[in-house]
Structures are given as structure tokens and as C-alpha cells.
Design a protein around this motif. Structure first.
Motif, mmCIF file in Angstrom:
data_model
loop_
_atom_site.group_PDB
_atom_site.id
_atom_site.type_symbol
_atom_site.label_atom_id
_atom_site.label_comp_id
_atom_site.label_asym_id
_atom_site.label_seq_id
_atom_site.Cartn_x
_atom_site.Cartn_y
_atom_site.Cartn_z
ATOM 1 N N ALA A 215 0.822 -1.213 0.000
ATOM 2 C CA ALA A 215 0.000 0.000 0.000
ATOM 3 C C ALA A 215 0.852 1.258 0.000
ATOM 4 O O ALA A 215 0.533 2.246 -0.677
ATOM 5 C CB ALA A 215 -0.942 -0.003 1.203
ATOM 6 N N ALA A 216 1.960 1.244 0.758
ATOM 7 C CA ALA A 216 2.796 2.438 0.867
ATOM 8 C C ALA A 216 4.197 2.233 0.323
ATOM 9 O O ALA A 216 5.061 3.086 0.501
ATOM 10 C CB ALA A 216 2.875 2.880 2.334
ATOM 11 N N LEU A 217 4.454 1.075 -0.365
ATOM 12 C CA LEU A 217 5.818 0.763 -0.785
ATOM 13 C C LEU A 217 5.782 -0.084 -2.052
ATOM 14 O O LEU A 217 4.953 -0.987 -2.180
ATOM 15 C CB LEU A 217 6.553 0.001 0.323
ATOM 16 C CG LEU A 217 7.958 -0.497 0.013
ATOM 17 C CD1 LEU A 217 8.948 0.657 -0.044
ATOM 18 C CD2 LEU A 217 8.407 -1.528 1.045
ATOM 19 N N THR A 218 6.663 0.237 -2.986
ATOM 20 C CA THR A 218 6.881 -0.591 -4.177
ATOM 21 C C THR A 218 8.360 -0.959 -4.218
ATOM 22 O O THR A 218 9.220 -0.072 -4.128
ATOM 23 C CB THR A 218 6.493 0.156 -5.458
ATOM 24 O OG1 THR A 218 5.107 0.508 -5.394
ATOM 25 C CG2 THR A 218 6.729 -0.717 -6.678
ATOM 26 N N ALA A 219 8.645 -2.258 -4.328
ATOM 27 C CA ALA A 219 10.040 -2.743 -4.315
ATOM 28 C C ALA A 219 10.296 -3.580 -5.566
ATOM 29 O O ALA A 219 9.514 -4.476 -5.895
ATOM 30 C CB ALA A 219 10.315 -3.568 -3.071
ATOM 31 N N TYR A 220 11.393 -3.240 -6.241
ATOM 32 C CA TYR A 220 11.865 -4.022 -7.392
ATOM 33 C C TYR A 220 13.134 -4.760 -6.949
ATOM 34 O O TYR A 220 14.051 -4.148 -6.412
ATOM 35 C CB TYR A 220 12.179 -3.117 -8.576
ATOM 36 C CG TYR A 220 11.008 -2.331 -9.077
ATOM 37 C CD1 TYR A 220 10.184 -2.832 -10.082
ATOM 38 C CD2 TYR A 220 10.728 -1.070 -8.564
ATOM 39 C CE1 TYR A 220 9.104 -2.098 -10.551
ATOM 40 C CE2 TYR A 220 9.652 -0.328 -9.027
ATOM 41 C CZ TYR A 220 8.843 -0.843 -10.017
ATOM 42 O OH TYR A 220 7.777 -0.123 -10.476
ATOM 43 N N GLU A 221 13.155 -6.060 -7.209
ATOM 44 C CA GLU A 221 14.322 -6.858 -6.818
ATOM 45 C C GLU A 221 14.935 -7.507 -8.054
ATOM 46 O O GLU A 221 14.265 -8.250 -8.777
ATOM 47 C CB GLU A 221 13.943 -7.932 -5.805
ATOM 48 C CG GLU A 221 13.659 -7.372 -4.438
ATOM 49 C CD GLU A 221 13.646 -8.443 -3.358
ATOM 50 O OE1 GLU A 221 13.688 -8.063 -2.177
ATOM 51 O OE2 GLU A 221 13.588 -9.637 -3.706
ATOM 52 N N VAL A 222 16.204 -7.199 -8.267
ATOM 53 C CA VAL A 222 16.977 -7.800 -9.354
ATOM 54 C C VAL A 222 18.004 -8.732 -8.726
ATOM 55 O O VAL A 222 18.786 -8.318 -7.877
ATOM 56 C CB VAL A 222 17.689 -6.724 -10.196
ATOM 57 C CG1 VAL A 222 18.492 -7.377 -11.318
ATOM 58 C CG2 VAL A 222 16.685 -5.734 -10.761
ATOM 59 N N GLN A 223 17.975 -9.996 -9.122
ATOM 60 C CA GLN A 223 18.901 -10.981 -8.568
ATOM 61 C C GLN A 223 19.745 -11.567 -9.689
ATOM 62 O O GLN A 223 19.295 -11.733 -10.819
ATOM 63 C CB GLN A 223 18.152 -12.089 -7.840
ATOM 64 C CG GLN A 223 17.300 -12.975 -8.753
ATOM 65 C CD GLN A 223 16.541 -14.031 -7.973
ATOM 66 O OE1 GLN A 223 15.868 -13.711 -6.992
ATOM 67 N NE2 GLN A 223 16.643 -15.269 -8.416
ATOM 68 N N GLY A 224 20.982 -11.844 -9.367
ATOM 69 C CA GLY A 224 21.884 -12.488 -10.310
ATOM 70 C C GLY A 224 22.737 -13.506 -9.590
ATOM 71 O O GLY A 224 23.154 -13.278 -8.453
ATOM 72 N N GLY A 225 22.964 -14.635 -10.232
ATOM 73 C CA GLY A 225 23.745 -15.683 -9.582
ATOM 74 C C GLY A 225 24.332 -16.659 -10.579
ATOM 75 O O GLY A 225 23.932 -16.714 -11.745
ATOM 76 N N ALA A 226 25.298 -17.419 -10.105
ATOM 77 C CA ALA A 226 25.929 -18.486 -10.877
ATOM 78 C C ALA A 226 25.609 -19.814 -10.196
ATOM 79 O O ALA A 226 25.700 -19.928 -8.972
ATOM 80 C CB ALA A 226 27.435 -18.269 -10.960
ATOM 81 N N PHE A 227 25.252 -20.826 -10.997
ATOM 82 C CA PHE A 227 24.827 -22.123 -10.487
ATOM 83 C C PHE A 227 25.674 -23.229 -11.098
ATOM 84 O O PHE A 227 26.082 -23.150 -12.268
ATOM 85 C CB PHE A 227 23.354 -22.395 -10.825
ATOM 86 C CG PHE A 227 22.379 -21.559 -10.057
ATOM 87 C CD1 PHE A 227 21.736 -22.063 -8.938
ATOM 88 C CD2 PHE A 227 22.105 -20.260 -10.445
ATOM 89 C CE1 PHE A 227 20.840 -21.296 -8.235
ATOM 90 C CE2 PHE A 227 21.211 -19.482 -9.751
ATOM 91 C CZ PHE A 227 20.568 -19.993 -8.640
ATOM 92 N N LEU A 228 25.920 -24.255 -10.308
ATOM 93 C CA LEU A 228 26.537 -25.494 -10.785
ATOM 94 C C LEU A 228 25.486 -26.579 -10.694
ATOM 95 O O LEU A 228 24.945 -26.842 -9.614
ATOM 96 C CB LEU A 228 27.754 -25.863 -9.938
ATOM 97 C CG LEU A 228 28.460 -27.172 -10.316
ATOM 98 C CD1 LEU A 228 29.037 -27.086 -11.720
ATOM 99 C CD2 LEU A 228 29.550 -27.514 -9.316
ATOM 100 N N GLY A 229 25.152 -27.196 -11.832
ATOM 101 C CA GLY A 229 24.107 -28.215 -11.873
ATOM 102 C C GLY A 229 24.606 -29.505 -12.489
ATOM 103 O O GLY A 229 25.619 -29.542 -13.191
ATOM 104 N N TYR A 230 23.868 -30.576 -12.224
ATOM 105 C CA TYR A 230 24.177 -31.902 -12.773
ATOM 106 C C TYR A 230 22.892 -32.479 -13.341
ATOM 107 O O TYR A 230 21.885 -32.596 -12.641
ATOM 108 C CB TYR A 230 24.740 -32.824 -11.697
ATOM 109 C CG TYR A 230 25.146 -34.182 -12.229
ATOM 110 C CD1 TYR A 230 26.334 -34.351 -12.924
ATOM 111 C CD2 TYR A 230 24.332 -35.290 -12.045
ATOM 112 C CE1 TYR A 230 26.709 -35.582 -13.432
ATOM 113 C CE2 TYR A 230 24.702 -36.537 -12.543
ATOM 114 C CZ TYR A 230 25.889 -36.676 -13.223
ATOM 115 O OH TYR A 230 26.252 -37.889 -13.720
ATOM 116 N N ARG A 231 22.903 -32.840 -14.634
ATOM 117 C CA ARG A 231 21.711 -33.308 -15.339
ATOM 118 C C ARG A 231 21.622 -34.833 -15.267
ATOM 119 O O ARG A 231 22.497 -35.552 -15.765
ATOM 120 C CB ARG A 231 21.761 -32.821 -16.779
ATOM 121 C CG ARG A 231 20.487 -32.994 -17.545
ATOM 122 C CD ARG A 231 20.507 -32.140 -18.802
ATOM 123 N NE ARG A 231 20.306 -30.732 -18.490
ATOM 124 C CZ ARG A 231 20.375 -29.759 -19.401
ATOM 125 N NH1 ARG A 231 20.634 -30.045 -20.657
ATOM 126 N NH2 ARG A 231 20.164 -28.506 -19.043
#
Length: 327
Positions: A215-231
Motif C-alpha cells: 500500500a505504501a511501498l513498491t520494491a523491485y528486486e533484481v537478482q543475479g547468480g551463478a549455479f553449478l548443476g548436474y543433469r
């Protein structure tokens, strides 16, 4: 009784085998030749039709006959055996001889069907030469009053190195939801990802954008990251991909109260994630993915005169679906 598709495939293979045997008899009547069999039976009916197995058998056989080999059917005894199998990256080529066995890989989907057939025929011919045992030389009759002829040493068989699996680059774009902890609302979440894969492992770079409106606040969040995955393959087209990652979350907020002197501001926090993807490859280049992630980030609260306008908890839960493209 065979089904219609299998019966047609068997009939075409039978005619092809008869043709190859006839051509090979011509070669055998000229000079002693090494017998070679070429086997595509491990391919599924769908893959056999997709890559035109009859035409591939014809081109490989003609190439081998030109090189002086005698091509026989897979059911017949042969000195050398060639086989094609399906792999996650495309086709696997195997050549087995009396002394050694070599393998190579062929990636599919990068060119036309004729180019694929040419590449398979070329590699199988090189592999056949590598595993073939050279015939023993016929000794020359002795010549009177002539110095003895010293035979040169035989060259060792050529070793065909197995090429390492090439790295791949995949791009993904998706939408989902972001829950930022107790007391916050579920917000929409846009995600862009790039994956650099080598075999079953992969390194991902992800960028996400979330918007939270109070109601009294608008927040924009930008996130960035690096991931190690195994398929992990579940079936040929379905994969599970667990992964862990770390990065940053940048929050840009704006207070709706015009009387506040500092109505805007930013917060930067380190973050870590554990995530799981379910990936279904529905074509040669496109795949659909469902994603769920659990993250930890530094909590943030926005307070005005003792009243909390908005807050972000320590735990964040992300869900979403995306479409990825890659070779």
C-alpha cells in the motif's frame, strides 16, 4: 507376425543386405578382402526413419567396398564389426576388430541429412582402417647372387582418438512466482538464464526480476547468480537437474508518501540458492523446464514512525516454468 512399420523396415533391410552381399562377392572374387558387418539394429524405429537408415546403410557399404572391404549382413560372421547406437548427444559409432575397439561420437541436428550420412560414412571408414589387421606380406622368391632384402618394419595400426563431448550453450526465458518470507505477498518473477554444459555438468548464469507492491511501498528486486548443476537422465527426453548457486540481490524501493524526504533507496545483499529443475526436451533444439528454488538472503524491513511498510524475510521461495533453446 511383424507390425506394418517393422515389416516394411525388415523388407527394406533385407533388400539392402542382398544388394550389399552381391557387391561384396564381386570384391571377394578379385582379391582376398576383410569382411565387415554394419549394424543399425540398436536404433529405435523412430530414429531409424528419422535418419533414413536404409540410405545410411547404402552409403556406408559403398564407401567400405570402395576401400576394399567385403560388406556382409550383421547376422553373418565378420572379421570386423561396425555398430551405431543412440547417445544423448546424437550417435555413437563403434568399430571392433580382432585386436582393438575404437569409438567416436557424431552430433546430430547441425546440418542436413546428407551431411550427417557423409560424416558417419567417413568416420566409420577411418575406424575400420584403424581396427583392421594388415595381411601378412607374401615373401618374394629368392634371387640368386642377390643381397638379402631387409623388409621394413610394419607400421603400427592407426589409433583413432575419441573426441571429448563438445560443450553446449543453452538459453532460457521463463516466468514464475517469488515469495519473500512471512508477511510478504507472492510476486511475479521474470527469469533469464544461460547454461554452458560439458557432458552432464553445467554452469548456469541467471538473472531474475521481481516486483512487490504494498500500500505504501513498491520494491523491485533484481537478482543475479551463478549455479553449478548436474543433469540426471530419467528417460531419453526427461531429465532432473539439481543445482546450487550464489549471487546478489539488489532491491530498489520507492515510498508512496510524497512528504518523505528520502522516498527512494537501494539495498544490496548476498544470497545463496538450492534449486531443482525438471526438463523435458520435446524437439531437437527446444525444451520445457519446471523450476523450484529455495534461497537465503539478508532480511530487510522498511519502517516509518514505528510502522512497518514492507519487509523481506531471510527465506525466499521461487517457482516457475521456462522455455530453453540449445543445440
Amino acid at each position: 507376425m511383424l507390425a506394418g512399420g517393422h515389416a516394411r523396415r525388415y523388407s527394406r533391410r533385407h533388400r539392402m543386405t542382398a544388394l550389399l552381399c552381391a557387391l561384396s562377392l564381386v570384391v571377394l572374387t578379385q582379391t582376398p578382402a576383410t569382411s565387415v558387418s554394419f549394424d543399425l539394429r540398436s536404433l529405435s524405429e523412430q530414429d531409424y526413419r528419422r535418419w533414413d537408415g536404409v540410405e545410411l546403410e547404402r552409403k556406408v557399404a559403398l564407401r567400405l567396398i570402395q576401400e576394399g572391404f567385403a560388406v556382409v549382413s550383421p547376422q553373418s560372421p565378420a572379421q570386423l564389426r561396425l555398430r551405431v547406437v543412440r547417445t544423448p548427444e546424437g550417435l555413437g559409432l563403434e568399430a571392433t576388430g580382432p585386436r582393438q575397439r575404437v569409438e567416436q561420437g557424431v552430433r546430430v541436428g547441425r546440418g542436413s541429412l546428407a551431411e550427417l550420412h557423409l560424416e558417419v560414412a567417413q568416420k566409420l571408414t577411418e575406424m575400420t582402417r584403424a581396427v583392421a589387421v594388415p595381411p601378412e606380406p607374401v615373401p618374394a622368391p629368392p634371387v640368386p647372387e642377390a643381397p638379402p632384402v631387409v623388409e621394413s618394419a610394419k607400421e603400427p595400426p592407426m589409433e583413432v582418438a575419441v573426441a571429448p563431448p563438445p560443450s553446449t550453450l543453452e538459453l532460457g526465458l521463463g516466468m514464475g512466482t517469488l515469495w519473500r518470507g512471512a508477511g510478504s505477498k507472492v510476486a511475479p518473477h521474470l527469469l533469464l538464464s544461460v547454461r554452458r554444459g560439458l557432458g552432464s555438468f553445467g554452469l548456469d548464469a541467471e538473472v531474475g526480476l521481481g516486483v512487490a507492491r504494498e500500500a505504501a511501498l513498491t520494491a523491485y528486486e533484481v537478482q543475479g547468480g551463478a549455479f553449478l548443476g548436474y543433469r540426471l537422465p530419467v528417460t531419453e527426453r526427461l531429465h532432473l537437474e539439481p543445482g546450487v548457486g550464489a549471487g546478489l540481490v539488489l532491491q530498489v524501493f520507492r515510498l508512496e508518501d510524497a512528504w518523505v524526504s528520502d522516498a527512494t533507496g537501494t539495498q544490496v545483499s548476498p544470497a545463496g540458492w538450492a534449486r531443482m529443475k525438471l526438463r523435458w526436451r520435446f524437439s531437437e533444439r527446444f525444451a520445457a523446464e519446471a523450476r523450484a528454488g529455495l534461497g537465503l538472503v539478508r532480511p530487510v524491513s522498511h519502517v516509518r514512525e514505528g510502522e512497518t511498510l514492507g519487509a523481506r524475510g531471510r527465506v525466499r521461495v521461487e517457482t516457475g516454468a521456462q522455455l530453453s533453446w540449445g543445440p
